[in-house]
Design an enzyme around this catalytic site. Sequence first.
Site, mmCIF file in Angstrom:
data_model
loop_
_atom_site.group_PDB
_atom_site.id
_atom_site.type_symbol
_atom_site.label_atom_id
_atom_site.label_comp_id
_atom_site.label_asym_id
_atom_site.label_seq_id
_atom_site.Cartn_x
_atom_site.Cartn_y
_atom_site.Cartn_z
ATOM 1 N N ARG A 104 0.865 -1.181 0.000
ATOM 2 C CA ARG A 104 0.000 0.000 0.000
ATOM 3 C C ARG A 104 0.899 1.228 0.000
ATOM 4 O O ARG A 104 1.984 1.234 0.580
ATOM 5 C CB ARG A 104 -0.918 0.016 1.228
ATOM 6 C CG ARG A 104 -1.900 -1.135 1.276
ATOM 7 C CD ARG A 104 -2.985 -0.951 0.210
ATOM 8 N NE ARG A 104 -3.901 -2.067 0.185
ATOM 9 C CZ ARG A 104 -3.962 -2.957 -0.793
ATOM 10 N NH1 ARG A 104 -3.136 -2.878 -1.812
ATOM 11 N NH2 ARG A 104 -4.837 -3.933 -0.757
ATOM 12 N N GLU A 133 -2.965 8.048 -3.992
ATOM 13 C CA GLU A 133 -3.489 7.633 -5.298
ATOM 14 C C GLU A 133 -4.807 8.340 -5.579
ATOM 15 O O GLU A 133 -5.615 8.507 -4.666
ATOM 16 C CB GLU A 133 -3.666 6.112 -5.335
ATOM 17 C CG GLU A 133 -2.333 5.401 -5.325
ATOM 18 C CD GLU A 133 -2.460 3.880 -5.439
ATOM 19 O OE1 GLU A 133 -3.562 3.371 -5.683
ATOM 20 O OE2 GLU A 133 -1.433 3.225 -5.289
ATOM 21 N N HIS A 151 -0.899 -0.556 -10.415
ATOM 22 C CA HIS A 151 -1.167 -1.713 -9.546
ATOM 23 C C HIS A 151 -2.387 -2.433 -10.108
ATOM 24 O O HIS A 151 -3.506 -2.142 -9.742
ATOM 25 C CB HIS A 151 -1.430 -1.199 -8.124
ATOM 26 C CG HIS A 151 -1.549 -2.284 -7.102
ATOM 27 N ND1 HIS A 151 -0.452 -2.915 -6.580
ATOM 28 C CD2 HIS A 151 -2.617 -2.838 -6.497
ATOM 29 C CE1 HIS A 151 -0.849 -3.805 -5.687
ATOM 30 N NE2 HIS A 151 -2.159 -3.781 -5.632
#
Length: 187
Positions: A104, A133, A151
Amino acid sequence: MCTQRLTISKFNDLSGKRVGIVGLGKIGSEIAKRLEAFSCKVSYTSRQRKPSISYPYYPKILDLASNSDVLVVCCALTSETHHIINREVMLALGNNGYVINVGRGALIDEKELVQCLMWGEVGGAGLDVFEDEPDVPEELFKMDNVVLSPHKAVFTEEATEGVGQLVARNLDAHFANEPLLTPVQLE
């Protein structure tokens, strides 16, 4: 977001590197297994030592960083692991060290990472997650020692199909009053 090609001359061979894994859960274990094929010297830190694992265990992340060429970050994001990769850890990793984050974004203090990369205090980074993000610090796009990637491993056709099958099997188990295949552990 585009993927950049790694163009670093200091780090051109993964073979034999000392790779520290931050979080040796399911993903960390799979990464370690793949690194063994490259004769990497794998070590790890986790909430606790795993008795069945033969890799060297470091209870302190600073010790892991100072004994690694690469840190692969794949632990869960909790209040304890928020910014677990801070300036002190990056300096322990050193100017020839690389940090790879597949966990993360907030596991790494991104502002400090940008500074350490700009000043050459860390050799490079591979990131597919970011602290804020979808915003990515502009500086990272300009660095030739950084690889940025979306991702999206979970969005492959096989992964999506697998998740659907797992959900269906868990529902079948639930309604049959059997143990779930993947129960959620509440901490």
